[in-house]
Design an enzyme around this catalytic site. Structure first.
Site, short mmCIF file in Angstrom:
data_model
loop_
_atom_site.label_atom_id
_atom_site.label_comp_id
_atom_site.label_asym_id
_atom_site.label_seq_id
_atom_site.Cartn_x
_atom_site.Cartn_y
_atom_site.Cartn_z
N TYR A 1 15.91 -29.28 -8.33
CA TYR A 1 17.02 -28.51 -7.74
C TYR A 1 18.28 -28.60 -8.62
O TYR A 1 18.93 -27.59 -8.89
CB TYR A 1 17.29 -29.07 -6.35
CG TYR A 1 18.35 -28.34 -5.55
CD1 TYR A 1 18.07 -27.10 -4.96
CD2 TYR A 1 19.61 -28.89 -5.36
CE1 TYR A 1 19.04 -26.44 -4.22
CE2 TYR A 1 20.58 -28.24 -4.61
CZ TYR A 1 20.29 -27.01 -4.04
OH TYR A 1 21.25 -26.36 -3.30
N ALA B 1 18.47 -29.19 -11.80
CA ALA B 1 18.24 -28.41 -13.03
C ALA B 1 18.40 -26.91 -12.76
O ALA B 1 19.02 -26.19 -13.55
CB ALA B 1 16.85 -28.71 -13.60
N SER C 1 25.49 -25.39 -6.71
CA SER C 1 25.60 -26.55 -5.83
C SER C 1 26.30 -27.68 -6.57
O SER C 1 26.26 -27.73 -7.81
CB SER C 1 24.19 -27.02 -5.43
OG SER C 1 24.24 -28.31 -4.87
N LYS D 1 20.19 -25.49 -10.47
CA LYS D 1 21.57 -25.16 -10.15
C LYS D 1 22.48 -25.30 -11.38
O LYS D 1 23.46 -24.56 -11.52
CB LYS D 1 22.07 -26.01 -8.98
CG LYS D 1 21.35 -25.70 -7.66
CD LYS D 1 21.58 -24.26 -7.23
CE LYS D 1 21.03 -23.94 -5.86
NZ LYS D 1 21.28 -22.56 -5.44
N VAL E 1 12.54 -13.03 -4.37
CA VAL E 1 13.37 -13.00 -5.59
C VAL E 1 12.61 -13.50 -6.82
O VAL E 1 13.01 -13.21 -7.94
CB VAL E 1 14.70 -13.80 -5.44
CG1 VAL E 1 15.64 -13.14 -4.46
CG2 VAL E 1 14.46 -15.26 -5.11
N SER F 1 19.01 -13.82 5.61
CA SER F 1 18.50 -13.95 6.99
C SER F 1 19.03 -15.16 7.72
O SER F 1 19.07 -15.18 8.96
CB SER F 1 16.97 -14.01 6.96
OG SER F 1 16.53 -14.94 5.98
N ASN G 1 22.16 -15.83 -3.62
CA ASN G 1 22.25 -16.95 -2.68
C ASN G 1 20.89 -17.59 -2.38
O ASN G 1 20.82 -18.78 -2.10
CB ASN G 1 22.89 -16.44 -1.38
CG ASN G 1 22.66 -17.40 -0.22
OD1 ASN G 1 23.34 -18.41 -0.09
ND2 ASN G 1 21.65 -17.10 0.61
P1 NAP Z 1 18.59 -21.87 4.09
O1 NAP Z 1 19.29 -22.00 5.40
O2 NAP Z 1 17.32 -22.62 3.88
O3 NAP Z 1 18.35 -20.30 3.80
C1 NAP Z 1 17.73 -19.91 2.61
C2 NAP Z 1 17.69 -18.40 2.55
O4 NAP Z 1 17.05 -18.03 1.31
C3 NAP Z 1 16.88 -17.77 3.66
O5 NAP Z 1 17.46 -16.55 4.01
C4 NAP Z 1 15.50 -17.55 2.98
O6 NAP Z 1 14.73 -16.49 3.55
C5 NAP Z 1 15.95 -17.16 1.58
N1 NAP Z 1 14.91 -17.34 0.57
C6 NAP Z 1 14.30 -18.48 0.21
N2 NAP Z 1 13.39 -18.24 -0.77
C7 NAP Z 1 13.44 -16.90 -1.02
C8 NAP Z 1 12.74 -16.04 -1.90
N3 NAP Z 1 11.80 -16.50 -2.75
N4 NAP Z 1 13.02 -14.72 -1.87
C9 NAP Z 1 13.97 -14.24 -1.02
N5 NAP Z 1 14.66 -15.00 -0.15
C10 NAP Z 1 14.39 -16.32 -0.15
O7 NAP Z 1 19.55 -22.33 2.91
P2 NAP Z 1 21.15 -22.44 2.82
O8 NAP Z 1 21.53 -23.83 3.14
O9 NAP Z 1 21.78 -21.32 3.57
O10 NAP Z 1 21.35 -22.25 1.25
C11 NAP Z 1 21.76 -21.02 0.66
C12 NAP Z 1 22.12 -21.28 -0.79
O11 NAP Z 1 23.17 -22.25 -0.85
C13 NAP Z 1 20.98 -21.85 -1.62
O12 NAP Z 1 21.00 -21.32 -2.92
C14 NAP Z 1 21.28 -23.33 -1.65
O13 NAP Z 1 20.72 -23.96 -2.78
C15 NAP Z 1 22.79 -23.31 -1.71
N6 NAP Z 1 23.42 -24.56 -1.26
C16 NAP Z 1 23.24 -25.02 0.00
C17 NAP Z 1 23.84 -26.21 0.39
C18 NAP Z 1 23.69 -26.79 1.78
O14 NAP Z 1 24.13 -27.93 1.99
N7 NAP Z 1 23.10 -26.08 2.73
C19 NAP Z 1 24.63 -26.92 -0.53
C20 NAP Z 1 24.80 -26.41 -1.81
C21 NAP Z 1 24.20 -25.22 -2.16
P3 NAP Z 1 13.75 -16.78 4.84
O15 NAP Z 1 14.68 -16.91 6.02
O16 NAP Z 1 12.90 -15.59 4.94
O17 NAP Z 1 13.02 -18.04 4.54
#
Ligand code: NAP
Length: 246
Positions: free
Chosen positions: A154, A156, A141, A158, A63, A13, A89
């Protein structure tokens, strides 16, 4: 590159997941994705996919809950006719120094980030083994590779994803199933919105390329790993971090 492939992206989303959904669709895939709270945002992503002439399915599915995941994947197979690509993701942060971290902060993050990925691969793997192909991409990550302070939970979760990726790649490689992980550094999404400007500037100083990454950049790498162009790559953790972890 992904013509007529069927993909699921968890957490599609917003942020990186949304960019991945759109990138896979732009390469010709039909894409299913879930969300937890952001219904309107998910509907808007679905419309964008459909405007590219591809099919999209959305689910409100947690999830953390294996039953939700099972229902969702059954539904995808019925509605879209199969499943070829899984992108794990969905993820959350609950950052705190360990001394202040509550059991709930630990559990929420481990159950969402790590058990969530387990629930999806556990459900998808039988079909992948039967059809003798499948492609799994797990978003980990830099924190899972290097560790990050105030992110014991987090980091742990990842690092766990990395172990899952490598173990599963060994286990199912002979079924023509590839499993890889992508480790982003700092990417501009809602997850990073809590950062104060001063802290952000400090972080940028540590990145050789002197900027945060974009969700689109992560999505392009995901599409490469999802495609046949990466067909001899499995069990790898690919960093996309502007050089941060060097
Ligand atoms: P984000 O903008 O906070 O989006 C998180 C997404 O995950 C949203 O679509 C959310 O749905 C969904 N979500 C969260 N909990 C869920 C659950 N229990 N069941 C189903 N969906 C769930 O995060 P992002 O920055 O795009 O991160 C995406 C991935 O990349 C994550 O795994 C994060 O750890 C990893 N990552 C991010 C970064 C960064 O700097 N942003 C860096 C390294 C890794 P809703 O919209 O409904 O809440």
């Amino acid at each position: 590159m992904l013509q007529n492939k069927i993909a699921i992206v968890t957490g599609g989303s917003r942020g990186i997941g949304k960019a991945i959904v759109l990138e896979l669709a732009s390469m010709g895939a039909d894409v299913a994705f879930n969300y937890l709270k952001s219904k309107d945002a998910a509907e808007a992503v679905k419309q964008e996919v459909e405007s590219m002439g591809r099919k999209a399915l959305i689910f409100k599915a947690d999830v953390k809950r294996l039953v939700d995941v099972k229902k969702m994947i059954e539904n995808i197979k019925e509605e879209l006719g199969g499943l070829d690509i899984v992108v794990n993701n969905a993820g959350i942060i609950r950052d705190k120094a360990l001394i202040l971290m509550e059991e709930q902060d630990w559990e929420d993050v481990i159950l969402t980030n790590l058990s969530g990925a387990f629930n999806v691969v556990r459900t998808a793997i039988t079909g992948f083994m039967k059809q003798k192909h499948g492609n799994i991409i797990n978003i980990t990550s830099v924190a899972g590779v290097k560790g990050a302070s105030r992110q014991v939970n987090y980091s742990a979760s990842k690092a766990g994803i990395i172990g899952l990726t490598k173990a599963l790649a060994k286990e199912v490689g002979s079924y023509n199933i590839r499993v890889n992980a992508i480790a982003p550094g700092y990417v501009d999404t809602d997850m990073m919105k809590g950062l104060k400007d001063l802290h952000r500037d400090e972080l940028i100083k540590r990145i050789p390329l002197k900027r945060f990454g974009t969700a689109k950049e992560v999505a392009r790498l995901t599409a490469f790993l999802a495609s046949n162009r990466s067909r001899y790559i499995t069990g790898q953790v690919i960093l996309i971090d502007g050089g941060l972890a060097m």
